[in-house]
Structures are given as structure tokens and as C-alpha cells.
Design a protein around this motif. Structure first.
Motif, mmCIF file in Angstrom:
data_model
loop_
_atom_site.group_PDB
_atom_site.id
_atom_site.type_symbol
_atom_site.label_atom_id
_atom_site.label_comp_id
_atom_site.label_asym_id
_atom_site.label_seq_id
_atom_site.Cartn_x
_atom_site.Cartn_y
_atom_site.Cartn_z
ATOM 1 N N ASN A 7 0.825 -1.210 0.000
ATOM 2 C CA ASN A 7 0.000 0.000 0.000
ATOM 3 C C ASN A 7 0.860 1.261 0.000
ATOM 4 N N VAL A 35 1.572 2.136 -3.555
ATOM 5 C CA VAL A 35 0.412 2.790 -4.168
ATOM 6 C C VAL A 35 0.391 4.263 -3.794
ATOM 7 N N GLN A 36 0.667 4.585 -2.547
ATOM 8 C CA GLN A 36 0.687 5.974 -2.104
ATOM 9 C C GLN A 36 1.775 6.770 -2.816
ATOM 10 N N ASP A 93 0.704 7.719 -6.242
ATOM 11 C CA ASP A 93 -0.241 8.837 -6.159
ATOM 12 C C ASP A 93 0.502 10.173 -6.235
ATOM 13 N N GLU A 130 -7.580 -3.433 -6.299
ATOM 14 C CA GLU A 130 -8.195 -2.701 -5.200
ATOM 15 C C GLU A 130 -8.024 -1.190 -5.325
ATOM 16 N N ASN A 131 -7.043 -0.750 -6.111
ATOM 17 C CA ASN A 131 -6.759 0.683 -6.240
ATOM 18 C C ASN A 131 -6.904 1.167 -7.681
ATOM 19 N N ARG A 173 -6.973 4.750 -8.737
ATOM 20 C CA ARG A 173 -5.786 5.582 -8.521
ATOM 21 C C ARG A 173 -4.624 5.218 -9.427
#
Length: 337
Positions: free
Chosen positions: A217, A220-221, A224, A240-241, A244
Motif C-alpha cells: 500500500n 500505491v501511495q 499517487d 483494489e486501487n 488511482r
């Protein structure tokens, strides 16, 4: 689904030394792959909510880290189950045997693809395994010899690629995803790249490839915030993302469930967990936990885990996995590919 990392304090409270009685530790202890972690966590939460057994304690340690803990020996100070996003290695199996972990059941739960992801606002990106290898390898062939990787932008590798900085957030060396990336991308590609002379899997350490720990995760951040960067992790995190991030095409194929299960997507793999048979009957609920994990409710074509990114095995393979577990078949050295 929330990915809840059960705290180390809870883990410390339930561990005692020696097999002793089942009451010495009443929670199942599971370690291993960050890719398998969300699936195991879902099953663990369902198990805790629908049975009289406490919710298992799960640590996301990476496949290699989990197997290191699992192979330390038999006893309630060691894990009961180790998740893995690649098959156990021969060296790990031998270490298990040397340390008294002689009886192990291997369980395959489904398929996963390794996604090469980037920010959803970017144009679509199509890469080959050769281009990925040349981007992250410590050395590249030039003028008949291997030199320190000079590439800083994708268009230096292929003029058709965008003029974007090469920055890749990926798994650390303890991760099964890292092992699978090296095998399915770098080993496969380097054999076809003139100048390597065979398999090459050494990843650069000059800040272009950034090991990002076992919490996918966090990658993923980072995607972003940095639209130029790429991230490497299991397909479930992409699923799940999807609002994004997006997955790059690899060798012309997008990371989609049908392509992953068929093997058309070139960076596909099986997901596993390993059960320490000596702990069955010593830690309450182990057999019931595995039964639930292997149920159609969880890993079937319409199972809960499909909804969070697991690619189901074909029906006959699911039945074979259940039969293997029901018979408690010991993993043999010859089974490791």
C-alpha cells in the motif's frame, strides 16, 4: 477490505516455547508473503467471526522472511503456516528438514499477476520484459561488455517510450514478488538480450530501483504522489486501487484476470501457503482454518477472495488441492520445480 496488520504486541502475548499443550497458544500464527497477506487476512477475519476459534495472528514478512521463521524448527515459538508468492526454494526445504520441520503440506490457493503500475492520469504505457530488465538491471551490455547501467529515462532504452524518469518502487529481497520478478522478467529477458550471455538478475542499487518494504500500500501511495514512477506488486493491489493506478501492458498484454489465469500475461505466478504438520492438533483450529481457506466460498469461481483480486484455479485444480490437503500429503524435494 482493510488490510489489518496484527500488532507485534499481540503476537508476543501468545507465543510460548515448546509444543506442550494446545492451551499454550490458542491463536494460529501465520507469517509470509505480502501478496498473500490480504487473502489470508480475509480468511482469518471470517474464521474468527464464524467459528469459536480466535482470529489468527498474521505477519506480512515477505515470502523469504516468512520461510526463514517457519524453517527455524518445530515448537510454539515458531509459525504454524507460512504464506508465499512463489514456491518454497530447495534451500528453504532443506533448512526445514535440517531443523526438524520434516512434514510440510504445500497448498496452492490461486493465481496472481505481478503488476507494473503507474498513476491513472498517465497515458497508457506498454513495456517489454527486455525494456524492464534494461531499466532495473545493475549492468547493461554496451560495446560487447557489461557496464554500469547508465539509463535515467525510458526513451534512452527505446526512443518510442516516453521521456520519463526511470524510478521504480519495488519489493525488497525478502519478498516472493521480488523473486518472481527476477525470474519471470529478468531471467526470461536477459537470455534474449545480446551481451548478457545467459540469465541476469542483479538489480541496480543507485536509487533508480527503490525497495519499498513489505507494505505494498505504501507503493500505491508513492504512485499517487509521483506520476513518473512505476510500482511493482501483486495484481490484487492493482485491482483494489484501480481508481488511482493503472497497469502497464507487458509484452502487449494487460494484467487482467483471464490473461493471468491462462498464462497469456507473461508475469503470472501461483500463490501458496505451507502448513507445519507437527503443529496440527497442538494449535486449535489449524485444520479448520485451512478447510475454510480451500472452500469454494473462499477460492471458488464466485468466492470472496476473487472479489479482492485472487485469480481462481480451475475447478479440477481446486479439487486436487483439497484432496492433497485432506490426505495431508507431505511435500517432497522432487515436488519443488
Amino acid at each position: 477490505m482493510k488490510r489489518v496488520l496484527y500488532c507485534a504486541l499481540a503476537l508476543a502475548m501468545v507465543l510460548t516455547i515448546g509444543l506442550g499443550t494446545a492451551s499454550a497458544r490458542d491463536q494460529i500464527r501465520i507469517v509470509g508473503s505480502s501478496t498473500v497477506f490480504p487473502f489470508a487476512s480475509y480468511v482469518a477475519e471470517e474464521f474468527g467471526a464464524t467459528t469459536d476459534y480466535p482470529t489468527p495472528v498474521i505477519e506480512s514478512t515477505g515470502s523469504g522472511g516468512g520461510m526463514k521463521l517457519f524453517s527455524q524448527g518445530v515448537g510454539l515459538d515458531t509459525p504454524d503456516i507460512s504464506n508465499a508468492s512463489r514456491q518454497i526454494k530447495v534451500s528453504e526445504f532443506k533448512r526445514c528438514q535440517e531443523n526438524g520441520v520434516e512434514d510440510i503440506v504445500q497448498v496452492v490457493i490461486g493465481y496472481d499477476g505481478i503488476a507494473i503500475a503507474h498513476n491513472i492520469d498517465n497515458p497508457e504505457l506498454a513495456l517489454t520484459r527486455e525494456e524492464l530488465t534494461l531499466a532495473v538491471a545493475a549492468e547493461v551490455p554496451q560495446d560487447g561488455k557489461l557496464v554500469k547501467n547508465p539509463y535515467t529515462h525510458w526513451d534512452q532504452i527505446n526512443g518510442d517510450l516516453p521521456n520519463r524518469e526511470i524510478l521504480v518502487y519495488g519489493p525488497p529481497t525478502s519478498s516472493g514478488t521480488r523473486d518472481a520478478f527476477e525470474e519471470l522478467v529478468m531471467e526470461a529477458a536477459s537470455e534474449d538480450i545480446d551481451g548478457y550471455g545467459g540469465e541476469y538478475t542483479k538489480i541496480r542499487q543507485d536509487g533508480v530501483y527503490v525497495p519499498a518494504g513489505e507494505n505494498d500500500n505504501l507503493i500505491v501511495q508513492k504512485l499517487d504522489k509521483n506520476t513518473e514512477a512505476l510500482g511493482i506488486f501483486g495484481y490484487s493491489f492493482l485491482e483494489e486501487n484501480s481508481d488511482r493506478i493503472q497497469g502497464a501492458l507487458i509484452d502487449g498484454v494487460a494484467p487482467k484476470p483471464a490473461a493471468i489465469s491462462s498464462g497469456e500475461y507473461p508475469v503470472s505466478r501461483s500463490l501458496f501457503f505451507y502448513v507445519k504438520k507437527a503443529h496440527l492438533g497442538e494449535v486449535d483450529g489449524m485444520e479448520e482454518y485451512v478447510d475454510l481457506f480451500l472452500s469454494e466460498k473462499m477460492i471458488g469461481d464466485m468466492g470472496y477472495l476473487k472479489g479482492i483480486g485472487l485469480i481462481p484455479l480451475p475447478k479440477e485444480e481446486r479439487e486436487a488441492q483439497r484432496a492433497n490437503w485432506e490426505n495431508r500429503n507431505n511435500l517432497q524435494l522432487s515436488d519443488i520445480q
